[in-house]
Write an enzyme that holds these catalytic residues in place. Sequence first.
Site, PDB file in Angstrom:
ATOM      1  N   GLY B  14       1.189  -1.224  -0.131  1.00 26.78           N
ATOM      2  CA  GLY B  14       0.018  -0.108  -0.056  1.00 26.78           C
ATOM      3  C   GLY B  14       0.774   1.285   0.127  1.00 26.78           C
ATOM      4  O   GLY B  14       2.008   1.322   0.609  1.00 26.78           O
ATOM      5  N   ASN B  18      -3.597   5.763   4.606  1.00 25.71           N
ATOM      6  CA  ASN B  18      -4.275   5.747   5.754  1.00 25.71           C
ATOM      7  C   ASN B  18      -3.368   6.011   7.100  1.00 25.71           C
ATOM      8  O   ASN B  18      -3.525   6.665   7.787  1.00 25.71           O
ATOM      9  CB  ASN B  18      -4.874   4.245   5.852  1.00 25.71           C
ATOM     10  CG  ASN B  18      -6.318   4.357   5.362  1.00 25.71           C
ATOM     11  OD1 ASN B  18      -7.229   5.210   5.465  1.00 25.71           O
ATOM     12  ND2 ASN B  18      -6.753   3.535   4.510  1.00 25.71           N
ATOM     13  N   ASN B 110      -9.600  -1.743  11.936  1.00 25.72           N
ATOM     14  CA  ASN B 110      -9.456  -1.708  10.534  1.00 25.72           C
ATOM     15  C   ASN B 110     -10.305  -0.946   9.794  1.00 25.72           C
ATOM     16  O   ASN B 110     -11.536  -0.286  10.224  1.00 25.72           O
ATOM     17  CB  ASN B 110      -9.659  -3.198  10.119  1.00 25.72           C
ATOM     18  CG  ASN B 110      -8.840  -3.278   8.619  1.00 25.72           C
ATOM     19  OD1 ASN B 110      -8.390  -2.510   8.359  1.00 25.72           O
ATOM     20  ND2 ASN B 110      -9.477  -4.496   8.095  1.00 25.72           N
ATOM     21  N   HIS B 112     -12.516  -0.643   5.948  1.00 26.70           N
ATOM     22  CA  HIS B 112     -12.714  -1.367   4.787  1.00 26.70           C
ATOM     23  C   HIS B 112     -13.425  -0.351   3.998  1.00 26.70           C
ATOM     24  O   HIS B 112     -14.335   0.470   4.217  1.00 26.70           O
ATOM     25  CB  HIS B 112     -13.699  -2.554   5.376  1.00 26.70           C
ATOM     26  CG  HIS B 112     -14.043  -3.479   4.170  1.00 26.70           C
ATOM     27  ND1 HIS B 112     -13.165  -4.375   3.576  1.00 26.70           N
ATOM     28  CD2 HIS B 112     -15.344  -3.468   3.191  1.00 26.70           C
ATOM     29  CE1 HIS B 112     -13.687  -5.032   2.504  1.00 26.70           C
ATOM     30  NE2 HIS B 112     -14.700  -4.384   2.445  1.00 26.70           N
ATOM     31  N   ASP B 153     -13.705  -9.159   8.736  1.00 32.98           N
ATOM     32  CA  ASP B 153     -14.783  -8.134   8.512  1.00 32.98           C
ATOM     33  C   ASP B 153     -15.935  -8.562   9.120  1.00 32.98           C
ATOM     34  O   ASP B 153     -17.046  -8.226   8.699  1.00 32.98           O
ATOM     35  CB  ASP B 153     -15.165  -7.796   6.853  1.00 32.98           C
ATOM     36  CG  ASP B 153     -13.886  -7.312   6.188  1.00 32.98           C
ATOM     37  OD1 ASP B 153     -13.283  -6.401   6.827  1.00 32.98           O
ATOM     38  OD2 ASP B 153     -13.855  -7.607   4.962  1.00 32.98           O
ATOM     39  N   GLU B 182     -12.620   7.071   3.791  1.00 30.22           N
ATOM     40  CA  GLU B 182     -12.055   6.057   4.612  1.00 30.22           C
ATOM     41  C   GLU B 182     -11.050   6.835   5.556  1.00 30.22           C
ATOM     42  O   GLU B 182     -10.987   6.689   6.880  1.00 30.22           O
ATOM     43  CB  GLU B 182     -10.665   5.117   3.791  1.00 30.22           C
ATOM     44  CG  GLU B 182     -11.589   4.198   3.048  1.00 30.22           C
ATOM     45  CD  GLU B 182     -10.505   3.400   2.355  1.00 30.22           C
ATOM     46  OE1 GLU B 182      -9.559   2.872   2.866  1.00 30.22           O
ATOM     47  OE2 GLU B 182     -10.444   3.477   0.957  1.00 30.22           O
TER      48      GLU B 182
END
Lengths: 209, 209
Positions: B14, B18, B110, B112, B153, B182
Amino acid sequence: MNPINIAVLVSGQGRGTNLQAILDACANGRINGKVAVVIGVKDDAPAMQRARDQRIESVSVSPKDFSEDDYNEVLLSILRDFKIDLICLAGYMRKLGQKLIDTYRDRIMNVHPALIPSFAGHGMYGHHVHEAAIERGVKVSGATVQFVDEDYDTGPIIIQKIVPVLFDDTPDVLAARVLPEEHRAYVEAIQLFAQGRLRVEGRKVRILE
Amino acid sequence: MNPINIAVLVSGQGRGTNLQAILDACANGRINGKVAVVIGVKDDAPAMQRARDQRIESVSVSPKDFSEDDYNEVLLSILRDFKIDLICLAGYMRKLGQKLIDTYRDRIMNVHPALIPSFAGHGMYGHHVHEAAIERGVKVSGATVQFVDEDYDTGPIIIQKIVPVLFDDTPDVLAARVLPEEHRAYVEAIQLFAQGRLRVEGRKVRILE
């Protein structure tokens, strides 16, 4: 464009609020069309009573009285007789026959009280949907209007509306918050159809300007 | 309340956006905390480079060099050393060991890039998520921050943010629309945690006033 002829298929149980939303929208011009016929599974269903009270043509056809094929042929002949352009399911839960689906491909709509594909599919109807959403602890839910295809909740999606889910919601409270969005989404989707502005491309629905 | 110590776990691939959103929010006070350590799986990952550039402590631990148990013990010892209050996964895709999950129960988050439970679960990460949303033809998607539990999830949902999906969206276009949500959702969720305002009750997260 000419007003469209709508058939609303209702269940034996539901209160008929989606039917009423469609009737109201036809009456006040938000839908360029009329409910030509309400088709139910039994005469004493609340939605059928609602239709009779408002002098809307209604026909009940009990699936128990027919073979699956014959039942669908009866539906088809009613739809033909009333020159139906669009079929709107309103609580109607039976799977429609393949011939009927083929004949009215992309001309059958349903509304689901969640954001498909969440809390959708076989067995997910009415309060089961809201119970599942609350059990999962989602923070948003909503309403989805889709074209009906061969399976449960797998058809092309036309409109989705959002509602917040609050921590202390019960299924009843959430249902009451979603219901007006179901009505709003359904009326919008039907009017887009009446205006010829919906084009299904593959599994997606393009809304024309 | 005291500022919290955050560990950000990053992936090998990535870009680390984030991570950057969390670093920025700590710097400008939108999060009452600091990123005490960035933990990665390899030194040359873009997110690890980002951490070094900004003089954030970073440690890479290659899972290949350890048994599964030992790998988790190494992570646990790093988390202890840095007195970590909250673990934020940012692109990190490995399942965490049971002991680590138990030790940091309701303290691992987390984000998603969809509205869980839609387009979530095993194999649903990065562009797979947006491809699936477009393929299904949904009209809305979004971002979900959740606490991490034993499965993919399925943990308690903290915040969900909505974005529209447009007919001509490609996965890249949709990803670019979801990404700022996000970041926004993640920063909000971390700050709520830092303020002691998140309470997990069963599978739901109550946000205290």
